[in-house]
Design a protein around this motif. Structure first.
Motif, short mmCIF file in Angstrom:
data_model
loop_
_atom_site.label_atom_id
_atom_site.label_comp_id
_atom_site.label_asym_id
_atom_site.label_seq_id
_atom_site.Cartn_x
_atom_site.Cartn_y
_atom_site.Cartn_z
N THR A 199 49.85 40.94 54.47
CA THR A 199 50.02 42.40 54.37
C THR A 199 48.69 43.08 54.71
O THR A 199 47.65 42.43 54.79
N ASP A 200 48.75 44.38 54.92
CA ASP A 200 47.54 45.20 55.16
C ASP A 200 46.71 44.65 56.32
O ASP A 200 45.49 44.47 56.20
N ASN A 233 47.52 41.68 43.38
CA ASN A 233 47.82 43.09 43.70
C ASN A 233 46.70 43.79 44.46
O ASN A 233 46.34 44.94 44.19
N SER A 248 45.37 45.59 47.92
CA SER A 248 46.01 46.40 48.97
C SER A 248 44.97 47.24 49.69
O SER A 248 43.79 47.27 49.30
N GLN A 269 49.60 38.89 46.74
CA GLN A 269 48.47 39.60 47.35
C GLN A 269 47.15 39.24 46.65
O GLN A 269 46.36 40.10 46.28
N ILE A 283 45.52 40.69 53.74
CA ILE A 283 45.69 40.21 52.37
C ILE A 283 46.80 39.18 52.38
O ILE A 283 47.86 39.41 52.97
#
Length: 478
Positions: A250-251, A292, A294, A269, A264
């Motif tokens: 992600t990201d 978590n 982000s 995450q 990530i």
């Protein structure tokens, strides 16, 4: 023959130009060098006032020959067809126009209000009129019938009508075009040039409905449902896989030089990794088991990472771990900014903030300052931009709007939000000096994207896509 029947026949002969009395000899398409002409008998000719009218057609100034017939201005059909890129031909006594893409067909006859558009019967307000051996027709019927549009103020002619619908997920490409998703059941990414009506379908790949764009705006990166990473060429639309790793990513964030993509990693995450764009090799940068993460950002020199950690409440109970003794401590819960020194091996993350505000859109400026949008979790105070220096010094950026979005651009920040009078505004906020207003509208601004040089904005306002340059706004969708 009765008098009323004779009168009807005479009137029909005077007003209509039949196929036998008028023949249109037209080129098969524009650019052939041939101009459609009409041969008509003196009996069928209609007295009209001739003139000219200038229009901007697809950005170019064009002067059309016109006639005033029955209080209505008609335009030379051969000039209209040529300017719109349409073809003209005679078929069984009718004049047939087709747009460049072959999507629309208009069939008409001189002197007849009745015509067909894509096989459906329509009616002109004023019948096509012959004057000086040329045929003149209604402007709007022909433009819209061939898929064009009358646009703007002052009005101009577009050969292709702007697309209609709700668009989102804006990105700039290196060639100065804007990529935007058309909301709907199927994925459709369109590419828009600066001129209204200049657009086309870029991609219908469901996987590429959103992507992270490289600093030079040449490529985008996205993952599929398996976690595999892909790169899309923002000029050609070509897609290719990058590596074979299928861990959750992600990201996605590109390095400034485009050689690496940071992200990530993990279902929770909990990690930060990077992948080589050339080889697909994955390198794990941080695995501190803190979940978590982000909003990952990487500094331009690649030496520093900044990200947000959403800290949840911690569970506490007695030595026997009874259910009744279980409590949740929320005293340290909230979102905090962390930084990681990427240039030092085995460096540990360091907290940049300890405040209880919600944090969004962190950006690293050239001097190392981190700017972010601060939001009161209870909604008691307005959103604001805040800065954190590398040494931890914090400050607010004074703006006359409640900030709803921010992005790094041109060494500073572009921010949008709502002012006290209800208008939506966009500001350029330099590293030092006063903020400059770039755009203001009474409509809501739901999304903003900044070009690579910071000189242009793509904005979704009032549900429409608008491009802004030097304070001038051009609406690219209907």
């Amino acid at each position: 023959m009765k008098k009323n029947q004779l009168f009807s026949v005479l009137m029909a002969s005077a007003l209509l130009v039949s196929v036998g009395e008028a023949s249109v000899y037209a080129a098969a398409g524009p650019g052939s060098g041939k101009t459609p002409t009409v041969k008509t008998s003196a009996k069928a000719a209609v007295k009209v006032k001739e003139g000219v009218k200038a229009w901007t057609v697809n950005g170019a100034q064009t002067t059309f020959k016109t006639v005033d017939a029955g209080g209505y201005k008609l335009y030379s059909i051969s000039q209209l067809a040529a300017s719109l890129g349409a073809s003209i031909a005679n078929e069984s006594g009718s004049l047939v126009l087709k747009d460049r893409a072959g999507l629309h067909t208009i069939k008409l006859k001189a002197g007849s209000k009745s015509y067909s558009l894509d096989g459906e019967k329509r009616n002109f307000t004023t019948a096509p009129t012959v004057s000086g051996g040329k045929l003149y027709v209604e402007l709007s019927a022909i433009v819209y019938g061939l898929g064009g549009e009358l646009f703007g103020s002052p009005l101009q002619i577009l050969g292709a009508a702007r697309p209609q619908g709700e668009f989102d997920t804006l990105h700039w490409a290196a060639d100065g075009t804007v990529l935007a998703n058309l909301e709907g059941e199927t994925a459709q990414v369109y590419k828009f040039a600066a001129n209204p009506g200049s657009y086309g379908l870029f991609s219908s790949d469901e996987r590429a409905s959103d992507f992270s764009v490289s600093a030079d705006r040449r490529y985008g990166a996205f993952t599929d449902e398996t976690g595999l990473l892909y790169v899309i060429d923002l000029t050609s639309g070509a897609v290719k896989p990058l590596g074979t790793d299928t861990a959750t990513k992600t990201d996605l964030t590109w390095s400034a030089d485009g050689t690496s993509i940071y992200y990530i990693q993990g279902d929770k995450q909990e990690k930060i990794s990077q992948i080589s764009v050339d080889t697909g090799t994955v390198k794990e940068l941080l695995a501190d088991k803190v979940e978590n993460k982000s909003e990952l950002r990487i500094s331009a020199d690649g030496k520093r990472a900044v990200y947000i950690v959403n800290i949840t409440g911690s569970a506490k109970n007695d030595a026997d771990s009874t259910e009744d003794s279980l409590t949740i401590d929320y005293s340290k819960a909230g979102e905090q900014l962390y930084q990681l020194d990427l240039a030092t091996k085995d460096a540990k993350p360091a907290a940049l903030t300890t405040s209880d505000d919600n944090k969004l859109y962190p950006e690293i400026l050239a001097d190392g300052t981190v700017v972010y949008l601060s939001a009161d979790p209870e909604g008691k105070t307005a959103n604001a931009l805040k800065t954190v220096k590398p040494d931890g010094t914090a400050a607010n950026i004074a703006l006359d709007i409640e900030v709803t979005w921010a992005q790094a651009a041109g060494g500073g920040i572009i921010a949008s939000g709502t002012a006290a009078d209800g208008t939506s505004r966009i500001y350029s906020v330099p590293v030092s000096g006063s903020a400059q207003e770039l755009f203001r509208t009474k409509a809501d601004i739901s999304e903003v994207s900044v070009s690579a040089d910071g000189g242009k904005l793509a904005v979704i306002t009032g549900g429409k896509l608008v491009e802004i340059e030097n304070g001038k706004a051009v609406q690219l969708t209907r």
